[in-house]
Design a protein around this motif. Structure first.
Motif, PDB file in Angstrom:
ATOM      1  N   ILE A 136      21.008  44.141  48.564  1.00  0.00           N
ATOM      2  CA  ILE A 136      21.242  45.357  47.788  1.00  0.00           C
ATOM      3  C   ILE A 136      21.195  45.005  46.307  1.00  0.00           C
ATOM      4  O   ILE A 136      21.360  43.854  45.927  1.00  0.00           O
ATOM      5  CB  ILE A 136      22.591  46.023  48.136  1.00  0.00           C
ATOM      6  N   SER A 137      20.961  45.993  45.488  1.00  0.00           N
ATOM      7  CA  SER A 137      20.901  45.789  44.053  1.00  0.00           C
ATOM      8  C   SER A 137      22.306  45.880  43.471  1.00  0.00           C
ATOM      9  O   SER A 137      22.981  46.888  43.622  1.00  0.00           O
ATOM     10  CB  SER A 137      20.005  46.862  43.418  1.00  0.00           C
ATOM     11  N   ALA A 138      22.757  44.824  42.830  1.00  0.00           N
ATOM     12  CA  ALA A 138      24.079  44.807  42.203  1.00  0.00           C
ATOM     13  C   ALA A 138      23.919  44.322  40.766  1.00  0.00           C
ATOM     14  O   ALA A 138      23.283  43.299  40.521  1.00  0.00           O
ATOM     15  CB  ALA A 138      25.012  43.886  42.969  1.00  0.00           C
ATOM     16  N   ASN A 139      24.490  45.061  39.830  1.00  0.00           N
ATOM     17  CA  ASN A 139      24.411  44.663  38.425  1.00  0.00           C
ATOM     18  C   ASN A 139      25.209  43.400  38.144  1.00  0.00           C
ATOM     19  O   ASN A 139      24.827  42.587  37.306  1.00  0.00           O
ATOM     20  CB  ASN A 139      24.920  45.788  37.523  1.00  0.00           C
ATOM     21  N   PHE A 140      26.330  43.228  38.817  1.00  0.00           N
ATOM     22  CA  PHE A 140      27.191  42.060  38.659  1.00  0.00           C
ATOM     23  C   PHE A 140      27.413  41.467  40.049  1.00  0.00           C
ATOM     24  O   PHE A 140      28.425  41.726  40.695  1.00  0.00           O
ATOM     25  CB  PHE A 140      28.518  42.472  38.005  1.00  0.00           C
ATOM     26  N   PRO A 141      26.465  40.662  40.532  1.00  0.00           N
ATOM     27  CA  PRO A 141      26.456  40.266  41.941  1.00  0.00           C
ATOM     28  C   PRO A 141      27.398  39.138  42.358  1.00  0.00           C
ATOM     29  O   PRO A 141      27.653  38.959  43.536  1.00  0.00           O
ATOM     30  CB  PRO A 141      25.008  39.832  42.164  1.00  0.00           C
ATOM     31  N   ILE A 142      27.943  38.370  41.428  1.00  0.00           N
ATOM     32  CA  ILE A 142      28.749  37.205  41.789  1.00  0.00           C
ATOM     33  C   ILE A 142      30.228  37.567  41.706  1.00  0.00           C
ATOM     34  O   ILE A 142      30.727  37.955  40.653  1.00  0.00           O
ATOM     35  CB  ILE A 142      28.441  36.018  40.859  1.00  0.00           C
ATOM     36  N   VAL A 143      30.935  37.424  42.823  1.00  0.00           N
ATOM     37  CA  VAL A 143      32.366  37.732  42.862  1.00  0.00           C
ATOM     38  C   VAL A 143      33.132  36.424  42.713  1.00  0.00           C
ATOM     39  O   VAL A 143      32.989  35.512  43.529  1.00  0.00           O
ATOM     40  CB  VAL A 143      32.753  38.448  44.170  1.00  0.00           C
ATOM     41  N   VAL A 144      33.929  36.345  41.642  1.00  0.00           N
ATOM     42  CA  VAL A 144      34.696  35.133  41.330  1.00  0.00           C
ATOM     43  C   VAL A 144      36.176  35.458  41.424  1.00  0.00           C
ATOM     44  O   VAL A 144      36.634  36.469  40.905  1.00  0.00           O
ATOM     45  CB  VAL A 144      34.362  34.609  39.914  1.00  0.00           C
ATOM     46  N   GLN A 145      36.908  34.592  42.107  1.00  0.00           N
ATOM     47  CA  GLN A 145      38.351  34.738  42.210  1.00  0.00           C
ATOM     48  C   GLN A 145      39.009  33.759  41.254  1.00  0.00           C
ATOM     49  O   GLN A 145      38.613  32.595  41.173  1.00  0.00           O
ATOM     50  CB  GLN A 145      38.816  34.477  43.635  1.00  0.00           C
ATOM     51  N   PHE A 146      40.021  34.255  40.528  1.00  0.00           N
ATOM     52  CA  PHE A 146      40.753  33.449  39.550  1.00  0.00           C
ATOM     53  C   PHE A 146      42.204  33.324  40.010  1.00  0.00           C
ATOM     54  O   PHE A 146      43.076  34.065  39.556  1.00  0.00           O
ATOM     55  CB  PHE A 146      40.699  34.101  38.168  1.00  0.00           C
ATOM     56  N   PRO A 147      42.521  32.384  40.916  1.00  0.00           N
ATOM     57  CA  PRO A 147      43.876  32.294  41.462  1.00  0.00           C
ATOM     58  C   PRO A 147      44.948  31.985  40.424  1.00  0.00           C
ATOM     59  O   PRO A 147      46.087  32.394  40.583  1.00  0.00           O
ATOM     60  CB  PRO A 147      43.783  31.188  42.512  1.00  0.00           C
ATOM     61  N   GLU A 148      44.596  31.274  39.350  1.00  0.00           N
ATOM     62  CA  GLU A 148      45.591  30.959  38.320  1.00  0.00           C
ATOM     63  C   GLU A 148      46.016  32.205  37.545  1.00  0.00           C
ATOM     64  O   GLU A 148      47.074  32.235  36.938  1.00  0.00           O
ATOM     65  CB  GLU A 148      45.053  29.910  37.330  1.00  0.00           C
ATOM     66  N   LEU A 149      45.164  33.240  37.550  1.00  0.00           N
ATOM     67  CA  LEU A 149      45.460  34.459  36.799  1.00  0.00           C
ATOM     68  C   LEU A 149      46.104  35.533  37.664  1.00  0.00           C
ATOM     69  O   LEU A 149      46.550  36.552  37.156  1.00  0.00           O
ATOM     70  CB  LEU A 149      44.174  35.013  36.175  1.00  0.00           C
ATOM     71  N   GLY A 150      46.132  35.326  38.938  1.00  0.00           N
ATOM     72  CA  GLY A 150      46.723  36.288  39.871  1.00  0.00           C
ATOM     73  C   GLY A 150      46.218  36.003  41.265  1.00  0.00           C
ATOM     74  O   GLY A 150      45.053  35.645  41.448  1.00  0.00           O
ATOM     75  N   LYS A 151      47.078  36.165  42.225  1.00  0.00           N
ATOM     76  CA  LYS A 151      46.757  35.780  43.603  1.00  0.00           C
ATOM     77  C   LYS A 151      45.457  36.412  44.097  1.00  0.00           C
ATOM     78  O   LYS A 151      44.668  35.770  44.763  1.00  0.00           O
ATOM     79  CB  LYS A 151      47.917  36.176  44.508  1.00  0.00           C
ATOM     80  N   ARG A 152      45.226  37.672  43.771  1.00  0.00           N
ATOM     81  CA  ARG A 152      44.036  38.382  44.256  1.00  0.00           C
ATOM     82  C   ARG A 152      43.107  38.830  43.134  1.00  0.00           C
ATOM     83  O   ARG A 152      42.284  39.715  43.327  1.00  0.00           O
ATOM     84  CB  ARG A 152      44.450  39.598  45.059  1.00  0.00           C
ATOM     85  N   PHE A 153      43.230  38.248  41.964  1.00  0.00           N
ATOM     86  CA  PHE A 153      42.432  38.684  40.822  1.00  0.00           C
ATOM     87  C   PHE A 153      40.989  38.238  40.982  1.00  0.00           C
ATOM     88  O   PHE A 153      40.688  37.049  41.003  1.00  0.00           O
ATOM     89  CB  PHE A 153      43.022  38.138  39.519  1.00  0.00           C
TER      90      PHE A 153
END
Length: 83
Positions: free
Chosen positions: A53-70
């Motif tokens: 599918i076409s996604a403008n922002f395709p990479i999902v990054v998790q930042f555990p140091e900034l929040g458990k589910r951020f």
């Protein structure tokens, strides 16, 4: 840059988001923060088949140091890999 799930990445330049858990609706700059790629939004499973599918922002990054589910959706040019 060849990115894959599980890669450790860092936000290269100033990138302001407004959904940081401790700063809700306030500007929060992600520059320099490190996270892990958890999925690609450009790949979707529909009826058991992988569909591009076409996604403008395709990479999902998790930042555990900034929040458990951020999590943040980003582009490859906004990231650099961390060794």
């Amino acid at each position: 840059m060849d990115l894959k799930i599980g890669d450790r990445v860092r936000v290269k330049d100033s990138l302001v988001v407004y959904h940081h858990p401790k700063n809700r609706n306030q500007p929060f700059d992600l520059q320099g923060n490190e996270g892990e790629i958890i999925k690609f939004a450009s790949q979707h499973i529909h009826n058991g088949e992988e569909v591009d599918i076409s996604a403008n922002f395709p990479i999902v990054v998790q930042f555990p140091e900034l929040g458990k589910r951020f999590r943040v959706h980003l582009r490859a040019d906004e990231l650099e890999t961390v060794s």
